[in-house]
Write an enzyme that holds these catalytic residues in place. Structure first.
Site, PDB file in Angstrom:
ATOM      1  N   ARG A  35       0.829  -1.211   0.000  1.00 21.01           N
ATOM      2  CA  ARG A  35       0.000   0.000   0.000  1.00 21.01           C
ATOM      3  C   ARG A  35       0.862   1.258   0.000  1.00 21.01           C
ATOM      4  NH1 ARG A  35      -2.135   1.690   4.571  1.00 21.01           N
ATOM      5  NH2 ARG A  35      -2.516  -0.410   5.343  1.00 21.01           N
ATOM      6  N   TYR A  86     -15.927  19.164 -14.917  1.00 26.48           N
ATOM      7  CA  TYR A  86     -16.257  17.751 -14.759  1.00 26.48           C
ATOM      8  C   TYR A  86     -17.308  17.557 -13.659  1.00 26.48           C
ATOM      9  CZ  TYR A  86     -15.878  12.781 -14.074  1.00 26.48           C
ATOM     10  OH  TYR A  86     -16.183  11.453 -13.954  1.00 26.48           O
ATOM     11  N   ASP A 157      -7.069  20.694 -13.604  1.00 28.70           N
ATOM     12  CA  ASP A 157      -7.420  19.369 -14.139  1.00 28.70           C
ATOM     13  C   ASP A 157      -7.033  19.399 -15.623  1.00 28.70           C
ATOM     14  OD1 ASP A 157      -8.682  17.186 -15.334  1.00 28.70           O
ATOM     15  OD2 ASP A 157     -10.375  17.228 -13.951  1.00 28.70           O
ATOM     16  N   LYS A 182      -8.597   8.538 -19.159  1.00 27.64           N
ATOM     17  CA  LYS A 182      -8.975   9.103 -20.452  1.00 27.64           C
ATOM     18  C   LYS A 182      -7.824   9.001 -21.462  1.00 27.64           C
ATOM     19  CE  LYS A 182     -12.610   9.826 -17.979  1.00 27.64           C
ATOM     20  NZ  LYS A 182     -12.893  11.060 -17.267  1.00 27.64           N
TER      21      LYS A 182
HETATM   22  C1  LIG Z   1     -13.226  11.402 -15.936  1.00 27.92           C
HETATM   23  C2  LIG Z   1     -12.744  12.693 -15.421  1.00 27.92           C
HETATM   24  C3  LIG Z   1     -12.403  12.836 -14.065  1.00 27.92           C
HETATM   25  C4  LIG Z   1     -12.592  11.728 -13.050  1.00 27.92           C
HETATM   26  O1  LIG Z   1     -11.742  10.671 -13.303  1.00 27.92           O
HETATM   27  P1  LIG Z   1     -12.060   9.126 -12.962  1.00 27.92           P
HETATM   28  O2  LIG Z   1     -10.843   8.440 -13.446  1.00 27.92           O
HETATM   29  O3  LIG Z   1     -13.323   8.758 -13.691  1.00 27.92           O
HETATM   30  O4  LIG Z   1     -12.247   9.026 -11.500  1.00 27.92           O
HETATM   31  C5  LIG Z   1     -11.907  14.061 -13.660  1.00 27.92           C
HETATM   32  N1  LIG Z   1     -11.773  15.095 -14.513  1.00 27.92           N
HETATM   33  C6  LIG Z   1     -12.098  14.990 -15.822  1.00 27.92           C
HETATM   34  C7  LIG Z   1     -11.925  16.164 -16.717  1.00 27.92           C
HETATM   35  C8  LIG Z   1     -12.588  13.790 -16.316  1.00 27.92           C
HETATM   36  O5  LIG Z   1     -12.939  13.708 -17.605  1.00 27.92           O
END
Ligand SMILES: *Cc1c(COP(=O)(O)O)cnc(C)c1O
Length: 360
Positions: A35, A86, A157, A182
């Site tokens: 962990r 998001y 982000d 993504k």
């Molecule tokens: C999908 C997404 C997230 C969250 O990510 P997960 O891997 O689904 O937890 C955060 N920010 C953006 C812009 C996203 O497209």
């Protein structure tokens, strides 16, 4: 850099750091317990850190990465965040605000004056650009500088832009967050999140948070995400080129009332995107007359996949207004993630579906 960072150069070492399936390690210099550390996480973190210009900490998913960053906000502190962003991040902030843990203040981050004004008194300024799903562009260098002057941490982000289009740490952001689910993973087959920072103390805090809260990535996910990262530059270049071509063709279609793509010279944010990004991304949003029209279009598609999420090798689409929480977007707005198919094939599918939509 995407190709070579994170490899071992020890003679005889495997070319790719393999997935290490270990819950524990023999007593020694490092490792200790599964962990706390894993060589496969480290390889991925080294590579992504190199691309963003900081040190990366990988988490089980993007939401876990966001949660780790938000845990650094003092109790009762204020987080400024984009209205258009998001949905999961906004949901998380709403839940934390409702429980009294912190205060969340939504602003239009593409309106620089409004954003700069809003950062005063904030502890953390959460930014997304391009915004989701309207694909507006915030003046990131300006807003990050304002946050710093106000004594707030700016967090970007960077999921939509990827480090190939912009590296917010270079503008003074305290951290960059990714959903590596993504574009970085890139194949719609894993969930993974990352925070990258140039701040040594924040890096330590994030590691401690991960170890104690347990939001750790799986070793297989880290392995696959690094494998995805190796081809990110070629995938993303092709996806951006196709997105640009589709945006132009959509703009010329009479059943499409608006196209949002920062690469279009007619886009209201084109100049800002050109000034601060080295590409325009591979997300394209466009509007048709009504929600019913949009739903008809989506069901007539044969190649483009009707689904949420984004960043995979396949083109996908969804009507964003179908989600509660997206009330600020037009009911007929469709968000498309452009994949690796041939541009003519995607366009043929879209043009056919637009035809079915208008004749329905
Ligand atoms: C999908 C997404 C997230 C969250 O990510 P997960 O891997 O689904 O937890 C955060 N920010 C953006 C812009 C996203 O497209």
């Amino acid at each position: 850099m995407a190709v070579v960072a994170g490899r071992s150069d020890a003679p005889g070492a495997p070319l790719n750091v393999p997935p290490t399936f270990a819950s524990t390690y023999r007593d020694g210099e490092s490792g200790l317990y599964g962990r706390w550390d894993n060589p496969t996480w480290r390889a991925f973190e080294t590579a992504l850190g190199a691309l963003e210009g900081g040190r990366a900490v990988a988490f089980s998913c993007g939401q876990a990465a966001a949660t780790a960053m938000l845990s650094t906000v003092p109790d009762g502190g204020t987080v400024v965040h984009p209205v258009d962003s998001y949905l999961g991040t906004r949901g998380l902030l709403r839940a934390l605000a409702d429980s009294g843990r912190l205060q969340a203040r939504a602003v239009d981050v593409t309106d620089t004056a409004q954003a700069v004004h809003a950062v005063s008194g904030a502890d953390l300024v959460w930014l997304e650009s391009p915004t989701n799903p309207s694909l507006g562009i915030a003046d990131l260098p300006e807003v990050i500088a304002a946050a710093r002057r106000a004594g707030a941490r700016a967090v970007v982000d960077n999921t939509f832009a990827t480090p190939l289009c912009q590296q917010p740490l270079s503008w003074g952001a305290a951290a960059v967050v990714h959903s590596a689910t993504k574009y970085i993973g890139g194949h719609s087959d894993l969930l993974l999140g990352v925070v990258v920072t140039g701040d040594e103390q924040l890096h330590e805090t994030l590691l401690a948070h991960r170890s104690s809260q347990g939001a750790i990535p799986g070793t297989m996910e880290a392995f696959l995400a690094l494998r995805g990262l190796r081809t990110l530059p070629v995938r993303f270049a092709r996806q951006q080129e196709t997105a640009g071509g589709l945006a132009v063709r959509l703009s010329g279609h009479r059943a499409v009332s608006a196209v949002r793509y920062p690469g279009l010279p007619t886009d209201p944010f084109h100049a800002r995107a050109r000034a601060q990004m080295s590409g325009f991304g591979a997300m394209v949003s466009f509007e048709v007359a009504t929600a019913a029209h949009a739903d008809r279009l989506v069901s007539a598609l044969e190649l483009v996949v009707p689904t949420t999420s984004l960043g995979g090798v396949e083109s996908s689409i969804e009507r964003r207004g179908r989600w509660p929480g997206e009330a600020h977007v037009a009911p007929g707005l469709l968000r498309m993630s452009v994949g690796l198919e041939h541009v003519d094939d995607v366009w043929a599918d879209l043009a056919h579906a637009l035809g079915v939509m208008t004749s329905g």
